[in-house]
Structures are given as structure tokens and as C-alpha cells.
Design an enzyme around this catalytic site. Structure first.
Site, short mmCIF file in Angstrom:
data_model
loop_
_atom_site.label_atom_id
_atom_site.label_comp_id
_atom_site.label_asym_id
_atom_site.label_seq_id
_atom_site.Cartn_x
_atom_site.Cartn_y
_atom_site.Cartn_z
N ASP A 107 20.00 -10.01 -2.91
CA ASP A 107 20.05 -9.71 -1.60
C ASP A 107 21.26 -8.98 -1.14
O ASP A 107 21.37 -7.84 -1.75
CB ASP A 107 19.91 -11.13 -0.82
CG ASP A 107 20.11 -10.92 0.58
OD1 ASP A 107 18.50 -10.71 1.20
OD2 ASP A 107 21.02 -11.11 1.31
N HIS A 307 11.60 -14.27 -1.62
CA HIS A 307 12.91 -13.61 -1.51
C HIS A 307 13.83 -14.20 -2.58
O HIS A 307 14.77 -13.40 -3.13
CB HIS A 307 13.28 -13.74 -0.30
CG HIS A 307 14.76 -12.92 0.05
ND1 HIS A 307 14.91 -11.61 -0.19
CD2 HIS A 307 15.83 -13.29 0.21
CE1 HIS A 307 16.23 -11.33 -0.02
NE2 HIS A 307 16.76 -12.26 0.33
#
Length: 330
Positions: A107, A307
Site C-alpha cells: 500500500d 487489498h
């Protein structure tokens, strides 16, 4: 409760950094692998990788990024610009008595890892990026790009929503644990909204992100005890340090202008989730890897993964990382 052998081998340390201190968790010995988390996480997001990397013969070190956990949290918003985070990473390497490291990020951590290797290739000899593909610095001013993503003024993109100090904090901090649970679930493969549901990356005008979180079970990768770890950290520190990363994107654009269009030439690896918006929205960046990541060994898109790549699919990520590390030049 007695610790497992793997947990008992972890060592927590505080080391000096330009902002004061970095908290890190270390396991194993051998070549240094620095693990950099994203939003809203901590060193704990690498709990599955630390023992796997240690078992494979590496010195695995997971940091709390500036603004998180037990690391320093400067008051100045500008203290969270990318170049300062790069220097934090370099300071950790040197504080550990090492000259170089492989850096692995997820991320925001993937972007920090990429820029660490771009700006300080003398310290960071290879980079693995999880979730967020590398895009060279440059292009339009970020705030202008994000402001145009809502579509005809109907919605606001979460990055724009995070810009004003205090605004997102007012949504999150009254119920940190509940907000985190909803955010983690919204971006996880097994609990994310369906195709016809409102996109949790946007807010309605005047609304909040939480308005679009589904109430329900935690994602399969996160149990109540794990949520307690994350919530406990943010209940203690607040969210401002974490959110300040988003508030420096225009500063980064200015600071990194000298690297505009620059490829990342160190050996690299990319791992993304097929159901992760960070991967799908940036599909053009993945397609550009032959030019932007000339040292790339492989780009792996994990089917059915959201994610939180290294937490949703730890065994697969561990295998890809250790195979890649083993093939790097000494």
C-alpha cells in the site's frame, strides 16, 4: 499465555531516526529485508512474513512508519513528505549496522519502498511492491487528479476527503475499532461490497466513508485479537500521523520533480490482488512495467485476492518473496 516459538523470537527495538525514533520488530539473521506497511496498519501487518523470512535465512525487520505505533509522530504535517520517510528507512538500515537492504512495501509502504530505492539506490538494492504499482514521479499535480475522480461533483474520492486536517479524524476517532473493522472489510476479497453497491473509496458529498461500509463479519484474514492489536495502536496514537501521509502528495510532486519519469532500475517484484482497486485502477502502470521497472523479475496478480495482500494470502506471498530474494544477486 505462553508465546509461540516464532513469536518469542521477535525482538522489539527503538532506533534513532531524523524525526526521533523508529519502532521496529526484528526476526532472524542474514541479509536485511526491511518491511514497510501501509494505511491504516502497523508492523503487525507483516506478522506472517517475519517468521517465514527468518526461516529462509534473512534478517526480517518490520517498522512502524513515522506517525504510527511507537515511532515518532511529528506535529508538522510537512514532516510526513516522502523524502523524509525515505531517510527514515535509510536511518533504520544504518542503525542496525547494515550498509544495504532489500525493501518490501505494501500500500503506501509500496510507494515508500519504491521511492526509497529510487532516491537511495546506494542503500536499497532491490524493492518488492505489494498492492500499489510503481508509477514514476511527475505528471499532473496530484490534488487536481484526485479532485476530478468523483464524477460530476456527485462523490468525493477518499484521498481528497483525507486532505483537510481533522476532517477524517472526526469520522474515525469516536469509534476507531469499528471504523477499522469496516475499512478492512470493505477492501477484502471475502467481505467487499458487490458490483452494484456504492464504492467505499468515495464519499457522498457531505457524507463519510463509513456510510459505505457494510456491517457484518470480519474478513477471513482478521480475527478479533488481530483487530484489537490494530485498534489498540490507533486508539492510543490517533489517526493524524497516518493521515498526514495523504496530505503531502503535492509536496512530494514538487520534491521529486528531479526524478520525473525516472524508471526504478533496481531488481524488483510486484504482487497485487486481482480484486484490489489499487491494482485494477492502475492497470496501465502494470502494463508499463517493462519501461518503468526494467529490473522486474515478475508481476504476480493473485486471483480472488483483495487489498491486504500479505495478510489475505500469506503462504503465497511468502513463497513469492522468498523465491525472489533467493534469486537476487548477493
Amino acid at each position: 499465555m505462553p508465546q509461540s516459538p516464532a513469536a518469542a523470537e521477535r525482538t522489539h527495538r527503538l532506533v534513532p531516526s531524523p524525526a526521533g525514533r523508529v519502532h521496529l520488530v526484528e526476526q532472524g539473521s542474514g541479509p536485511l529485508v526491511l518491511l514497510v506497511h501501509g494505511f491504516p496498519e502497523s508492523w503487525y501487518s507483516w506478522r506472517h512474513q517475519l517468521p517465514a523470512l527468518a526461516a529462509a535465512g534473512y534478517r526480517a525487520v518490520a517498522v512502524d512508519v513515522r506517525g504510527y505505533g511507537r515511532s515518532s509522530r511529528p506535529a508538522d504535517v510537512a514532516a510526513y513528505r516522502m523524502l523524509e520517510l525515505v531517510e527514515d528507512n535509510a536511518a533504520v538500515v544504518h542503525a542496525l549496522g547494515e550498509e544495504s537492504a532489500v525493501v518490501v512495501g505494501h500500500d503506501w509502504g509500496a510507494t515508500i519502498a519504491a521511492h526509497s530505492a529510487l532516491v537511495r539506490p546506494d542503500v536499497f538494492r532491490a524493492a518488492a511492491l505489494l498492492g500499489v504499482p510503481y508509477t514514476p514521479p511527475g505528471g499532473p499535480r496530484p490534488s487536481e487528479v484526485f479532485a476530478g475522480m468523483g464524477g460530476e461533483g456527485r462523490d468525493e474520492f477518499y484521498v481528497s476527503y483525507f486532505q483537510e486536517p481533522g476532517r477524517a479524524e472526526a469520522e474515525i476517532e469516536p469509534d476507531v475499532r469499528g471504523w477499522l473493522a469496516g475499512f478492512y472489510a470493505a477492501l477484502s476479497a471475502d467481505t467487499m461490497p458487490g458490483p452494484g453497491d456504492p464504492d467505499p473509496h468515495f464519499t457522498s458529498l457531505g457524507g463519510t466513508l463509513r456510510d459505505r461500509f457494510s456491517a457484518g463479519a470480519l474478513p477471513g484474514w482478521l480475527d478479533e485479537a488481530g483487530l484489537d492489536v490494530y485498534a489498540g495502536e490507533f486508539e492510543r496514537t490517533g489517526l493524524t500521523g497516518a493521515l498526514n501521509r495523504y496530505r503531502n502528495m503535492d509536496r512530494d510532486w514538487e520534491d521529486l520533480a528531479r526524478f520525473a519519469g525516472a524508471p526504478l532500475t533496481v531488481p524488483s517484484l510486484f504482487i497485487g490482488g486481482a480484486l484490489d482497486a489499487s491494482t485494477t485502477w492502475l492497470a496501465d502502470a502494470v502494463e508499463a512495467f517493462p519501461d518503468t521497472l526494467p529490473g522486474l523479475s515478475g508481476a504476480h496478480i493473485l486471483d480472488g485476492c483483495g487489498h491486504w495482500v500479505q495478510q489475505e494470502r500469506p503462504a503465497e506471498v511468502n513463497r513469492l518473496l522468498t523465491d525472489w530474494l533467493a534469486a537476487l544477486p548477493a
